[in-house]
Motif scaffolding. Structure first.
Motif, PDB file in Angstrom:
ATOM      1  N   SER A 167       0.855  -1.209   0.000  1.00  0.00           N
ATOM      2  CA  SER A 167       0.000   0.000   0.000  1.00  0.00           C
ATOM      3  C   SER A 167       0.883   1.249   0.000  1.00  0.00           C
ATOM      4  CB  SER A 167      -0.950   0.011   1.202  1.00  0.00           C
ATOM      5  OG  SER A 167      -0.239   0.195   2.415  1.00  0.00           O
ATOM      6  N   ASN A 173       3.595   4.030  14.735  1.00  0.00           N
ATOM      7  CA  ASN A 173       2.588   2.973  14.575  1.00  0.00           C
ATOM      8  C   ASN A 173       2.511   2.401  13.167  1.00  0.00           C
ATOM      9  OD1 ASN A 173       1.520   5.434  13.720  1.00  0.00           O
ATOM     10  ND2 ASN A 173      -0.573   4.801  14.154  1.00  0.00           N
ATOM     11  N   GLN A 192       3.984   3.330   6.132  1.00  0.00           N
ATOM     12  CA  GLN A 192       2.980   4.195   5.493  1.00  0.00           C
ATOM     13  C   GLN A 192       3.222   5.665   5.811  1.00  0.00           C
ATOM     14  OE1 GLN A 192       1.962   1.303   6.823  1.00  0.00           O
ATOM     15  NE2 GLN A 192       0.245   0.467   5.693  1.00  0.00           N
ATOM     16  N   PHE A 225      -6.921  -4.292  14.979  1.00  0.00           N
ATOM     17  CA  PHE A 225      -5.965  -4.134  13.873  1.00  0.00           C
ATOM     18  C   PHE A 225      -4.752  -3.367  14.361  1.00  0.00           C
ATOM     19  CE2 PHE A 225      -4.075  -3.421   9.908  1.00  0.00           C
ATOM     20  CZ  PHE A 225      -3.987  -2.075   9.593  1.00  0.00           C
TER      21      PHE A 225
HETATM   22  C1  LIG Z   1      -3.456   0.188   5.521  1.00  0.00           C
HETATM   23  C2  LIG Z   1      -3.511   1.104   6.722  1.00  0.00           C
HETATM   24  C3  LIG Z   1      -2.829   2.418   6.445  1.00  0.00           C
HETATM   25  C4  LIG Z   1      -2.873   3.321   7.663  1.00  0.00           C
HETATM   26  C5  LIG Z   1      -2.054   4.550   7.532  1.00  0.00           C
HETATM   27  C6  LIG Z   1      -2.514   5.728   8.278  1.00  0.00           C
HETATM   28  C7  LIG Z   1      -3.179   5.501   9.607  1.00  0.00           C
HETATM   29  C8  LIG Z   1      -2.708   6.019  10.761  1.00  0.00           C
HETATM   30  C9  LIG Z   1      -3.462   6.012  12.010  1.00  0.00           C
HETATM   31  O1  LIG Z   1      -4.698   6.262  12.003  1.00  0.00           O
HETATM   32  O2  LIG Z   1      -2.850   5.743  13.062  1.00  0.00           O
END
Ligand SMILES: CCCCCC/C=C/C(=O)O
Ligand SMILES: NC(=O)C1=CN([C@@H]2O[C@H](COP(=O)(O)OP(=O)(O)OC[C@H]3O[C@@H](n4cnc5c(N)ncnc54)[C@H](OP(=O)(O)O)[C@@H]3O)[C@@H](O)[C@H]2O)C=CC1
Length: 500
Positions: free
Chosen positions: A123, A168, A172, A295
């Motif tokens: 992703s 976290n 991403q 999750f």
């Molecule tokens: C596939 C999940 C991508 C999440 C990226 C952003 C989320 C961050 C958060 O809400 O802590």
């Protein structure tokens, strides 16, 4: 009792850590002070590696490199198509190295290796491709001026950007920030969280391999109160893009204001309501509600941590939640049978456990979980509290762990009022088959992201960010690109034109 999978030995050959130094002006270098810090594996509390500890002196060097790269280097001056092609190569390299990067985030953050390989890293590559595709589609507008003047706007790169990212989603977050800034033609300094420096340094090397010129992306690992604070206060930084706690977001904004009044974008904490109306299929929605909190071990700002269940299906729904947690495997993130790895570090582990104690003391009912696993590492059982009341700390404060606060409601009006009764406004889930209710609730909840009959529906094209104490501006989508641009209006007189 939640099973802790027996197979804690990873069958995967965990890679050696290759990059542990600061990445400044295209080179890996020691910190000026020579200091280093340990990055710890939350699975076993062992030291993974020692990482260069950057502070103000290193931020100064990194900003100097980024400033020179922006003011005189090729990146902002390349054609958008050339930037696009380099970014596409970067994305390809991310995919080619997905397994090694997933292993780094599993070691550093306790994130599931399998999910990293199949979801997180791919992703992130998609985010990079999305912004590569946007690079040559950054258009200003022509203006219908009121007199014999021709006007138009230019969207220009804002300059040197400071990206401060949390632990976290190390992958991403790195790409969500760096991708659009690259597409805009900016240069940057990235300060990853102290807990998760490894993948950011790996991405820096991939960017160099892809052809991103020296000085465009700089990575300074270190601590927020030193390196992070220096970046926010730096007079040669033109913008700060921050993701993290609301508390630190305030410090970031203050430092930006007191230095050169640089604009900031803040993606902060949340305490998002997951609202279930009594017309839903419990068998389908209950698993979604559990994923909404479990999750990524609950270390998600948009986690659906306040579950509101309409009274008509309350008992059946809660029974289903307990059934689901019994099949939820907490264990080694390299084990493909694990659903949940350890919390990111000792501090977060203890913070989650302290909130569980709060819940017990406040009189909520501990329905399931509530304990650390009896093993090394920072593992917490999936935990559900019922009989939670809105005034309780576990209903008001962000826990950032696998802890769900369950509340019952009667009417639409009641649940809208209670869902909005929070300092945060990041996300909300609305589960119903009634279109009118979905429309009313989605427009009434004061939050930046509303998911109807789905959750965590992230997409590169979908802006993501908060209202109220959850911050402002957006990551992802074209809004996530425009925050790295600034609008310039240009006007010239026109002569002898047949029309204005
Ligand atoms: C596939 C999940 C991508 C999440 C990226 C952003 C989320 C961050 C958060 O809400 O802590
Ligand atoms: N919105 C989101 O996606 C996230 C929100 N959070 C929230 O933050 C809470 C704590 O997590 P945590 O990582 O400690 O979040 P923080 O807000 O403390 O840290 C986030 C980033 O900011 C840096 N930082 C810390 N202090 C400063 C400062 N004074 N100036 C500039 N940068 C600074 C940190 O560096 P360092 O790590 O070195 O201290 C890190 O890189 C979580 O419980 C959750 O509430 C956390 C992660 C993601």
């Amino acid at each position: 009792m939640v099973k802790s999978n027996g197979n804690l030995e990873s069958h995967f050959q965990i890679p050696k850590v290759k990059f542990t130094k600061l990445f400044i002006n295209g080179e890996f270098v020691d910190s000026v002070s020579g200091n280093t810090f340990e990055t710890i594996d939350p699975r076993n509390e062992e030291v993974i590696a020692r990482i260069a500890e950057g502070d103000k002196a290193d931020i100064d060097l990194a900003v100097k490199a980024a400033r020179e790269a922006f003011d005189n280097g090729p990146w902002p001056r390349l054609s958008p198509m050339e930037r696009r092609n380099i970014m596409l190569k970067f994305a390809d390299l991310i995919i080619e190295n997905a397994e090694e990067i997933a292993a780094l985030d599993a070691m550093d953050a306790g994130k599931l290796f399998a999910a990293g390989k199949t979801m997180d890293i791919p992703s992130a590559a998609q985010f990079m491709r999305y912004y590569a595709g946007a690079a040559d589609k950054i258009h200003g507008t022509t203006l219908k001026m009121s007199r014999d003047i021709q006007g138009y706007t230019l969207l220009e790169p804002i300059g040197v950007v400071g990206h401060i990212i949390p632990w976290n989603f190390p992958t991403q977050m790195f790409v969500m920030k760096v991708g659009p800034a690259l597409a805009a033609g900016c240069t940057m300094v990235v300060k990853p969280a102290e807990q998760t420096p490894l993948s950011a340094l790996y991405y820096a090397q991939l960017a160099k391999q892809a052809g991103v010129p020296d000085g465009v992306i700089n990575v300074v690992t270190g601590f927020g109160s030193t390196a992070g604070a220096a970046l926010c206060s730096h007079m040669d930084v033109d913008k700060i893009s921050f993701t993290g706690s609301t508390e630190v977001g305030r410090l970031v904004m203050q430092a930006a204001a007191l230095s050169n009044l640089k604009p900031v974008s803040l993606e902060l904490g949340g305490k998002s309501p997951f609202i279930v109306f009594d017309d839903v299929d419990v068998e389908k929605v209950a698993p979604l509600a559990m994923i909404g909190i479990l999750f990524n071990k609950g270390e998600v700002c948009v986690a659906g941590s306040r579950l509101f269940i309409q009274e008509g299906i309350y008992d059946k729904f809660v029974k289903k939640l307990v059934e689901i947690t019994k099949t939820w495997v907490v264990g080694d993130p390299f084990d493909p049978n694990s659903h949940q790895g350890p919390q990111v570090d000792k501090k977060q582990f203890e913070r989650v456990l302290s909130y569980i104690e709060h819940g017990k003391r406040e009189g909520a009912t501990l329905l399931t979980g509530g304990n650390a696993l009896d093993r090394k590492g920072y593992f917490v059982e999936p935990t559900i509290f019922t009989d939670v009341e809105d005034h309780m700390i576990i209903a008001k404060e962000e826990i950032f762990g696998p802890v769900l606060s369950v509340m019952k409601f009667k009417t639409v009006e009641e649940v809208i009022k209670r869902a909005n009764c929070t300092q945060y406004g990041l996300a909300a889930g609305v589960m119903t088959n009634n279109l009118n209710i979905a429309n009313t609730v989605s427009r009434s909840i004061r939050a930046g992201v509303i998911w109807i009959n789905c959750y965590f529906a992230f997409d590169p094209d979908c802006p993501y960010g908060g209202y109220k104490s959850s911050g402002f501006e957006r990551d992802l989508g074209m809004e996530g690109l425009h925050k790295y641009l600034q609008v310039k209006s240009v006007a010239t007189p026109i002569y002898n034109s047949p029309w204005l």
